[in-house]
Structures are given as structure tokens and as C-alpha cells.
Design an enzyme around this catalytic site. Structure first.
Site, PDB file in Angstrom:
ATOM      1  N   ASN A  82       0.868  -1.172   0.000  1.00 43.93           N
ATOM      2  CA  ASN A  82       0.000   0.000   0.000  1.00 43.93           C
ATOM      3  C   ASN A  82       0.905   1.223   0.000  1.00 43.93           C
ATOM      4  O   ASN A  82       1.795   1.336   0.852  1.00 43.93           O
ATOM      5  CB  ASN A  82      -0.906  -0.004   1.232  1.00 43.93           C
ATOM      6  N   GLY A  88      -3.872   3.499   1.071  1.00 47.98           N
ATOM      7  CA  GLY A  88      -4.240   2.978   2.384  1.00 47.98           C
ATOM      8  C   GLY A  88      -3.052   2.621   3.251  1.00 47.98           C
ATOM      9  O   GLY A  88      -3.168   1.818   4.183  1.00 47.98           O
ATOM     10  N   HIS A  95       6.653  -1.802   3.307  1.00 43.15           N
ATOM     11  CA  HIS A  95       6.392  -3.204   3.662  1.00 43.15           C
ATOM     12  C   HIS A  95       5.539  -3.844   2.585  1.00 43.15           C
ATOM     13  O   HIS A  95       4.684  -3.204   1.987  1.00 43.15           O
ATOM     14  CB  HIS A  95       5.704  -3.323   5.026  1.00 43.15           C
TER      15      HIS A  95
HETATM   16  P1  5GP Z   1      -0.534  -0.820   5.871  1.00 37.18           P
HETATM   17  O1  5GP Z   1      -1.976  -0.487   6.157  1.00 37.18           O
HETATM   18  O2  5GP Z   1       0.396   0.299   6.265  1.00 37.18           O
HETATM   19  O3  5GP Z   1      -0.302  -1.323   4.483  1.00 37.18           O
HETATM   20  O4  5GP Z   1      -0.203  -2.084   6.765  1.00 37.18           O
HETATM   21  C1  5GP Z   1       0.231  -2.002   8.077  1.00 37.18           C
HETATM   22  C2  5GP Z   1       0.066  -3.388   8.667  1.00 37.18           C
HETATM   23  O5  5GP Z   1       0.827  -3.448   9.863  1.00 37.18           O
HETATM   24  C3  5GP Z   1      -1.369  -3.754   9.034  1.00 37.18           C
HETATM   25  O6  5GP Z   1      -1.741  -4.935   8.328  1.00 37.18           O
HETATM   26  C4  5GP Z   1      -1.333  -3.969  10.542  1.00 37.18           C
HETATM   27  O7  5GP Z   1      -2.150  -5.044  10.938  1.00 37.18           O
HETATM   28  C5  5GP Z   1       0.133  -4.246  10.806  1.00 37.18           C
HETATM   29  N1  5GP Z   1       0.634  -3.832  12.107  1.00 37.18           N
HETATM   30  C6  5GP Z   1       0.457  -2.629  12.710  1.00 37.18           C
HETATM   31  N2  5GP Z   1       1.115  -2.583  13.880  1.00 37.18           N
HETATM   32  C7  5GP Z   1       1.753  -3.778  14.012  1.00 37.18           C
HETATM   33  C8  5GP Z   1       2.606  -4.322  15.027  1.00 37.18           C
HETATM   34  O8  5GP Z   1       2.943  -3.692  16.040  1.00 37.18           O
HETATM   35  N3  5GP Z   1       3.066  -5.592  14.821  1.00 37.18           N
HETATM   36  C9  5GP Z   1       2.744  -6.315  13.702  1.00 37.18           C
HETATM   37  N4  5GP Z   1       3.254  -7.550  13.588  1.00 37.18           N
HETATM   38  N5  5GP Z   1       1.935  -5.827  12.723  1.00 37.18           N
HETATM   39  C10 5GP Z   1       1.450  -4.577  12.884  1.00 37.18           C
END
Ligand code: 5GP
Ligand code: ZN
Length: 117
Positions: A82, A88, A95
Site C-alpha cells: 500500500n 491505504g 512493507h
Molecule cells: P498498511 O496499512 O500500512 O499497508 O499495513 C500495516 C500493517 O501493519 C497492518 O496490516 C497492521 O495489521 C500491521 N501492524 C500494525 N502494527 C503492528 C505491530 O505492532 N506488529 C505487527 N506484527 N503488525 C502490525
């Protein structure tokens, strides 16, 4: 420091799947599929739009190794990054989401500005 940098330096615990000198793969805290792994560079990079081709070249075999290690290299998986507000992105550290372990639906709905509720 961003939360993924804190995970890299051990301030926040994680469930590591695979690690190299430059990359880390760990289970997403809120999995959206039977397998939901986050794959990051250890060095902070904001998002895909600014990552160097050299880093992506190094990251490619690492991502492939993760899929093999968790046994979804043959069954298949979805790899998502994303990017930015409309994409989003919630954590501003590059990542890739690796999703698999089941047949995934394909849904990229967007917020409809014309909806009444
Ligand atoms: P984004 O929305 O930025 O593409 O994805 C962020 C992801 O990080 C989400 O799927 C969320 O569940 C995950 N996430 C957020 N905080 C943490 C954390 O402290 N540990 C882990 N393992 N995942 C996290
Ligand atoms: Zn970071």
C-alpha cells in the site's frame, strides 16, 4: 522512530518468519488471511515510491524465500504494498503484505463519494 523500525531494533516484539542482514519478515498482528506476513527492509524507507531499484533487487529473493519457508510458494500468494494515502498505507515504512494459505477474493473497492451513508 516508526513502529517497524522499533520492531527491527527489538523495542517492539514480533513473530519473526525469516531474517537476513537487510530484511525482516514477521506475522501481521491482525491477519487478513490464513497466512499474512509483512516483509520489510531493516533500513527505513518511507514507501515503494521512493525505494531504490538496488534495494528491490536484493529484496526479491528474500521475498521468494519467505514464500518457500512458509510453504505457499506452490499454492500461491498475493504480494501487496500500500503506497501513500489513497493506497491505504498506515505504517510509513516500506512493507509488502504476503497473503496466502487460502484462495483469496479480489476486492479493491474504493470509497464512493456519491453514496448517501
Ligand atoms: P498498511 O496499512 O500500512 O499497508 O499495513 C500495516 C500493517 O501493519 C497492518 O496490516 C497492521 O495489521 C500491521 N501492524 C500494525 N502494527 C503492528 C505491530 O505492532 N506488529 C505487527 N506484527 N503488525 C502490525
Ligand atoms: Zn521505519
Amino acid at each position: 522512530m516508526c513502529i517497524f523500525c522499533k520492531i527491527v531494533n527489538g523495542e517492539i516484539p514480533n513473530n519473526t518468519v525469516h531474517e537476513s542482514d537487510h530484511f525482516l519478515a514477521f506475522h501481521d498482528l491482525y491477519p487478513k488471511a490464513p497466512v499474512h506476513i509483512l516483509i520489510i527492509p531493516k533500513q527505513h524507507v518511507d514507501c515503494f515510491q521512493v525505494v531504490s531499484p538496488e534495494m528491490m533487487a536484493d529484496m526479491t529473493p528474500f521475498i521468494q524465500e519467505v514464500a518457500t519457508k512458509v510453504g505457499i510458494d506452490q499454492s500461491g500468494y498475493r504480494l501487496i504494498t500500500n503506497n501513500g494515502a489513497d493506497g491505504g498505507q498506515e505504517v510509513n515504512h516500506l512493507h509488502f503484505h504476503m497473503l496466502g494459505g487460502a484462495k483469496l477474493v479480489w476486492d479493491h473497492s474504493h470509497e464512493d463519494p456519491h453514496k448517501s451513508i
